[in-house]
Design an enzyme around this catalytic site. Structure first.
Site, mmCIF file in Angstrom:
data_model
loop_
_atom_site.group_PDB
_atom_site.id
_atom_site.type_symbol
_atom_site.label_atom_id
_atom_site.label_comp_id
_atom_site.label_asym_id
_atom_site.label_seq_id
_atom_site.Cartn_x
_atom_site.Cartn_y
_atom_site.Cartn_z
ATOM 1 N N HIS A 48 -10.201 1.400 0.958
ATOM 2 C CA HIS A 48 -9.712 2.695 1.444
ATOM 3 C C HIS A 48 -10.865 3.667 1.679
ATOM 4 C CE1 HIS A 48 -5.393 2.329 1.593
ATOM 5 N NE2 HIS A 48 -5.271 2.009 0.321
ATOM 6 N N HIS A 102 -9.099 -3.348 -3.187
ATOM 7 C CA HIS A 102 -8.129 -2.663 -2.312
ATOM 8 C C HIS A 102 -8.494 -1.184 -2.189
ATOM 9 C CE1 HIS A 102 -3.882 -1.951 -0.756
ATOM 10 N NE2 HIS A 102 -4.291 -0.733 -1.050
ATOM 11 N N GLU A 103 -8.838 -0.563 -3.332
ATOM 12 C CA GLU A 103 -9.160 0.882 -3.315
ATOM 13 C C GLU A 103 -10.505 1.141 -2.656
ATOM 14 O OE1 GLU A 103 -5.583 1.127 -4.832
ATOM 15 O OE2 GLU A 103 -6.743 2.687 -3.889
ATOM 16 N N CYS A 138 0.857 -1.189 0.000
ATOM 17 C CA CYS A 138 0.000 0.000 0.000
ATOM 18 C C CYS A 138 0.894 1.240 0.000
ATOM 19 C CB CYS A 138 -0.894 -0.008 1.247
ATOM 20 S SG CYS A 138 -2.025 1.389 1.323
HETATM 21 O O1 K2U Z 1 -3.926 1.848 -2.706
HETATM 22 C C1 K2U Z 1 -2.707 1.814 -2.773
HETATM 23 O O2 K2U Z 1 -1.988 1.960 -1.784
HETATM 24 C C2 K2U Z 1 -2.054 1.495 -4.074
HETATM 25 C C3 K2U Z 1 -1.621 0.077 -4.127
HETATM 26 C C4 K2U Z 1 -2.818 -0.683 -4.640
HETATM 27 C C5 K2U Z 1 -2.773 -2.179 -4.552
HETATM 28 C C6 K2U Z 1 -1.890 -2.863 -3.753
HETATM 29 C C7 K2U Z 1 -1.916 -4.272 -3.723
HETATM 30 C C8 K2U Z 1 -2.855 -4.966 -4.465
HETATM 31 C C9 K2U Z 1 -3.727 -4.267 -5.255
HETATM 32 C C10 K2U Z 1 -3.695 -2.884 -5.289
HETATM 33 C C11 K2U Z 1 -0.363 0.088 -4.997
HETATM 34 O O3 K2U Z 1 -0.722 -0.042 -6.306
HETATM 35 S S1 K2U Z 1 0.848 -0.998 -4.447
HETATM 36 C C12 K2U Z 1 1.846 -1.313 -5.776
HETATM 37 C C13 K2U Z 1 1.379 -2.429 -6.681
HETATM 38 C C14 K2U Z 1 1.755 -2.431 -7.990
HETATM 39 C C15 K2U Z 1 1.346 -3.452 -8.836
HETATM 40 C C16 K2U Z 1 0.558 -4.489 -8.369
HETATM 41 C C17 K2U Z 1 0.167 -4.490 -7.044
HETATM 42 C C18 K2U Z 1 0.579 -3.460 -6.185
HETATM 43 NI NI NI Z 2 -3.551 1.107 -0.415
#
Ligand code: K2U
Ligand code: NI
Length: 181
Positions: A157, A153-154, A110
């Site tokens: 949040h 995931h989003e 994250c």
């Molecule tokens: O919301 C965030 O913090 C962004 C995350 C989203 C995310 C993390 C894990 C699994 C799905 C979504 C960032 O994109 S973390 C970096 C990343 C890059 C490619 C694939 C997964 C995570």
């Molecule tokens: Ni996140």
């Protein structure tokens, strides 16, 4: 331009609150914010730009991660079939989902969490979602694989949920957030 200093980290209250629905039609300010969130994701996936501005690569970013408690997030990724998913989504919701679960190999990270938290994060394998887009159109999408995981995931949040809240087989003490600064 959004950079890492604009992204709030664990301990910031916005990450633990339920965000409010966004008024439509979009205000100029909300539009600008959501467009800049999408730009951040594109910049973070461009090696030169990411290095120049020290951006962590991201495929999703939610408004609460900027301290803005509004129900909107951006996602920008291509799935394993080379289908691109590049959206600013407003008031997103899951309208149906599979019973089957999935998880990202190697666990999740994250942009608001500056530490590794190992463990599988269970997500619905397939979801049907509805949202408004930056073009102010209603969209209904069926997602699976990485796009489905990113959406969940989003969406978490927007509801004050962090990915490690969902890691079942993980000792409690490591899930606790860092002491409030
Ligand atoms: O919301 C965030 O913090 C962004 C995350 C989203 C995310 C993390 C894990 C699994 C799905 C979504 C960032 O994109 S973390 C970096 C990343 C890059 C490619 C694939 C997964 C995570
Ligand atoms: Ni996140």
């Amino acid at each position: 331009m959004i950079t890492m200093k604009d992204i709030v980290r664990e301990g910031h209250p916005a990450l633990r609150e339920v965000s409010q629905e966004v008024q439509l039609p979009l205000s100029a300010e909300d539009r600008q914010t959501l467009e800049s969130m999408l730009d951040f994701l594109k910049n973070s996936q461009n090696p030169e730009t990411a290095e120049k501005y020290e951006l962590r690569s991201g495929v999703g970013l939610a408004a609460p991660q900027l301290g803005i408690k509004k129900r909107m997030f951006a996602m920008h990724l291509t799935d394993d079939r080379e289908q691109e998913y590049s959206y600013g989504l407003i008031n997103p919701k899951i309208v149906s989902h599979s019973v089957e679960l999935t998880h990202l190999e190697g666990g999740e990270g994250c942009l608001s969490v500056d530490r590794e938290v190992p463990g599988s994060v269970p997500r619905y394998a397939r979801i049907t979602i509805e949202a408004a887009t930056l073009e102010e159109e209603k969209v209904k999408l069926r997602l699976r694989g990485l796009p489905a995981i990113v959406f969940q995931h989003e969406l978490d949040h927007l509801n004050g949920v962090m990915f490690y809240d969902r890691i079942e087989d993980y000792e409690d003490e490591l899930k606790k957030e860092l002491p409030k600064l």
